[in-house]
Design a protein around this motif. Structure first.
Motif, PDB file in Angstrom:
ATOM      1  N   THR A  41      48.333  19.602  66.766  1.00 37.06           N
ATOM      2  CA  THR A  41      47.595  18.344  66.581  1.00 37.06           C
ATOM      3  C   THR A  41      46.630  18.457  65.397  1.00 37.06           C
ATOM      4  O   THR A  41      46.562  17.558  64.545  1.00 37.06           O
ATOM      5  CB  THR A  41      46.819  17.999  67.880  1.00 37.06           C
ATOM      6  N   ALA A  42      45.924  19.586  65.354  1.00 34.26           N
ATOM      7  CA  ALA A  42      44.967  19.790  64.255  1.00 34.26           C
ATOM      8  C   ALA A  42      45.692  19.912  62.912  1.00 34.26           C
ATOM      9  O   ALA A  42      45.269  19.328  61.905  1.00 34.26           O
ATOM     10  CB  ALA A  42      44.127  21.040  64.529  1.00 34.26           C
ATOM     11  N   ALA A  43      46.794  20.643  62.903  1.00 34.49           N
ATOM     12  CA  ALA A  43      47.543  20.837  61.652  1.00 34.49           C
ATOM     13  C   ALA A  43      48.142  19.510  61.184  1.00 34.49           C
ATOM     14  O   ALA A  43      48.158  19.207  59.983  1.00 34.49           O
ATOM     15  CB  ALA A  43      48.644  21.883  61.865  1.00 34.49           C
ATOM     16  N   ALA A  44      48.634  18.699  62.134  1.00 39.00           N
ATOM     17  CA  ALA A  44      49.214  17.394  61.775  1.00 39.00           C
ATOM     18  C   ALA A  44      48.149  16.474  61.202  1.00 39.00           C
ATOM     19  O   ALA A  44      48.407  15.724  60.250  1.00 39.00           O
ATOM     20  CB  ALA A  44      49.874  16.767  63.006  1.00 39.00           C
ATOM     21  N   ALA A  45      46.945  16.545  61.765  1.00 38.45           N
ATOM     22  CA  ALA A  45      45.847  15.712  61.251  1.00 38.45           C
ATOM     23  C   ALA A  45      45.510  16.119  59.814  1.00 38.45           C
ATOM     24  O   ALA A  45      45.256  15.265  58.963  1.00 38.45           O
ATOM     25  CB  ALA A  45      44.622  15.851  62.152  1.00 38.45           C
ATOM     26  N   ARG A  46      45.516  17.434  59.541  1.00 43.73           N
ATOM     27  CA  ARG A  46      45.225  17.897  58.170  1.00 43.73           C
ATOM     28  C   ARG A  46      46.339  17.469  57.206  1.00 43.73           C
ATOM     29  O   ARG A  46      46.079  17.084  56.070  1.00 43.73           O
ATOM     30  CB  ARG A  46      45.051  19.426  58.149  1.00 43.73           C
ATOM     31  N   LEU A  47      47.596  17.542  57.667  1.00 45.23           N
ATOM     32  CA  LEU A  47      48.718  17.112  56.811  1.00 45.23           C
ATOM     33  C   LEU A  47      48.554  15.637  56.450  1.00 45.23           C
ATOM     34  O   LEU A  47      48.767  15.232  55.300  1.00 45.23           O
ATOM     35  CB  LEU A  47      50.042  17.337  57.555  1.00 45.23           C
ATOM     36  N   SER A  48      48.139  14.866  57.435  1.00 43.77           N
ATOM     37  CA  SER A  48      47.963  13.436  57.222  1.00 43.77           C
ATOM     38  C   SER A  48      46.807  13.177  56.250  1.00 43.77           C
ATOM     39  O   SER A  48      46.929  12.394  55.288  1.00 43.77           O
ATOM     40  CB  SER A  48      47.690  12.802  58.599  1.00 43.77           C
ATOM     41  N   ALA A  49      45.667  13.879  56.486  1.00 44.29           N
ATOM     42  CA  ALA A  49      44.472  13.645  55.666  1.00 44.29           C
ATOM     43  C   ALA A  49      44.668  14.150  54.234  1.00 44.29           C
ATOM     44  O   ALA A  49      44.279  13.485  53.276  1.00 44.29           O
ATOM     45  CB  ALA A  49      43.265  14.339  56.310  1.00 44.29           C
ATOM     46  N   ASP A  50      45.270  15.335  54.093  1.00 43.73           N
ATOM     47  CA  ASP A  50      45.341  15.977  52.774  1.00 43.73           C
ATOM     48  C   ASP A  50      46.544  15.511  51.949  1.00 43.73           C
ATOM     49  O   ASP A  50      46.507  15.535  50.728  1.00 43.73           O
ATOM     50  CB  ASP A  50      45.424  17.509  52.927  1.00 43.73           C
ATOM     51  N   HIS A  51      47.630  15.119  52.634  1.00 47.86           N
ATOM     52  CA  HIS A  51      48.854  14.809  51.885  1.00 47.86           C
ATOM     53  C   HIS A  51      49.402  13.425  52.196  1.00 47.86           C
ATOM     54  O   HIS A  51      50.468  13.042  51.684  1.00 47.86           O
ATOM     55  CB  HIS A  51      49.927  15.871  52.193  1.00 47.86           C
ATOM     56  N   GLY A  52      48.731  12.684  53.071  1.00 49.17           N
ATOM     57  CA  GLY A  52      49.177  11.318  53.385  1.00 49.17           C
ATOM     58  C   GLY A  52      50.486  11.269  54.150  1.00 49.17           C
ATOM     59  O   GLY A  52      51.201  10.259  54.093  1.00 49.17           O
TER      60      GLY A  52
END
Ligand code: NDP
Length: 307
Positions: free
Chosen positions: A25-36
């Motif tokens: 969940t945390a990694a997916a949130a970072r993927l979303s925030a950092d790479h859209g």
């Protein structure tokens, strides 16, 4: 892991899966925030099989809880193979969808292998496509079937380095037994795969430091088949009548594994319970695979999740 009365340590798959889902969940949130890129999973179900309906609903809920996009496509039992293949083609082309899962079993008029083969291997989060089976066999990065992937994570967490251990897998299905064997081979285990034609199965099992039961026969593996101190991974999910005869007469059931747990727990060193062992890892690994597929589609290195 929980130790009970000096007997086998219970491998708590539910707790491990909970931690894995938190990391995903945390990694997916970072993927979303950092790479859209917000990971997206599409689940396709054909027909009304009640168990499949529950599995699909759970998958959808867990995917949304992990902050991912979740699409569920419910198709009528009479859906033609051509229409199902057309839906797969559309999902393959949808850039917002990174994982595609077709819930099995499919109705008899549909060729399941043809449908699984139609999924883009890079979106094949179940890891059932022959391209992913081939990648696993030759050691290339791919998408690995969720149940064996989760089982090996539990084993590495419990035992650390698996090198040199004798692993026996009872069951040779394409979705559990065979990929499990490939994964344990890549962990440098000495691997034996047993099946319904194996001779003296009990003796084969007694040689195992790691015993994996993926048979689909309630409590078939007995305590005296287990080497003292062995790690036992029970993949089986079997419904049997309730222990209470009154409830059993009312049709109430309980879930047991392929291992006779009460006997095995007195002999094994470590053991997964059913429920609460391998089962929760399967859906956690589905989310992990969806995250991994989303990263690869964006050319981003996935964060390590297994720790
Ligand atoms: P399959 O029915 O596809 O395969 C079963 C395997 O067991 C076959 O290789 C078969 O041998 C072997 N087998 C059957 N009877 C015997 C026997 N008497 N002695 C030795 N081997 C035997 O099952 P799956 O691999 O799909 O599933 C196995 C179990 O795992 C089931 O209980 C299933 O519900 C459960 N499961 C659990 C999951 C989870 O999330 N925890 C996910 C997937 C499955 P042969 O090839 O010779 O016929």
């Amino acid at each position: 892991m929980t130790e009970i009365d000096g007997r086998a340590t219970i491998i708590d798959g539910k707790a491990f899966a909970g931690r894995l889902v938190e990391r995903v969940t945390a990694a997916a949130a970072r993927l979303s925030a950092d790479h859209g890129v917000r990971p997206g999973l599409a689940v396709v179900i054909v027909g009304e099989d009640p168990a499949s309906q529950i599995y699909v609903r759970n998958k959808g809920e867990r995917t949304r809880e992990a902050g991912m996009r979740s699409d569920t496509h419910r198709l009528d039992a009479a859906t033609s193979q051509a229409d199902l293949l057309a839906m797969i083609a559309a999902l393959n082309a949808d850039t917002g969808i990174h994982g595609i899962l077709v819930q099995l079993p499919l109705p008899g008029h549909i060729d399941a292998q043809a449908v699984l083969s139609a999924i883009d291997p890079d979106k094949d989060v179940d890891g059932f496509h022959v391209v992913n089976a081939g990648r696993l066999a030759v050691g290339l990065p791919g998408l690995v079937p969720c149940t064996p992937l989760g089982s090996v994570m539990l084993l590495k967490d419990a035992l650390g380095d698996l090198s040199g251990l004798n692993a026996v897998i009872v069951g040779r299905s394409n979705i559990v037994g065979k990929p499990m064997a490939q994964l344990l081979l890549s962990e440098n285990c000495t691997v034996t795969i047993a099946h319904s034609r194996s001779r003296d199965l009990a003796a084969i099992c007694r040689g195992a430091d790691i015993l994996v039961a993926a048979v689909g026969r309630p409590e078939m593996i007995r305590g005296d088949w287990i080497k003292p101190g062995a790690a036992v991974i029970d993949v089986g999910i079997n419904r049997v009548p309730s222990r209470d005869p009154v409830k059993a007469a009312e049709g109430k059931t309980r879930v047991v594994g392929d291992v006779a747990f009460d006997e095995a727990v007195a002999v094994a060193g470590r053991i997964t319970p059913v429920p609460g062992g391998v089962g929760p890892m399967t859906i956690a690994c589905l989310l992990a695979n969806t995250y991994t597929a989303a990263c690869r589609s964006a050319g981003v290195e996935p964060e390590p999740l297994a720790a």
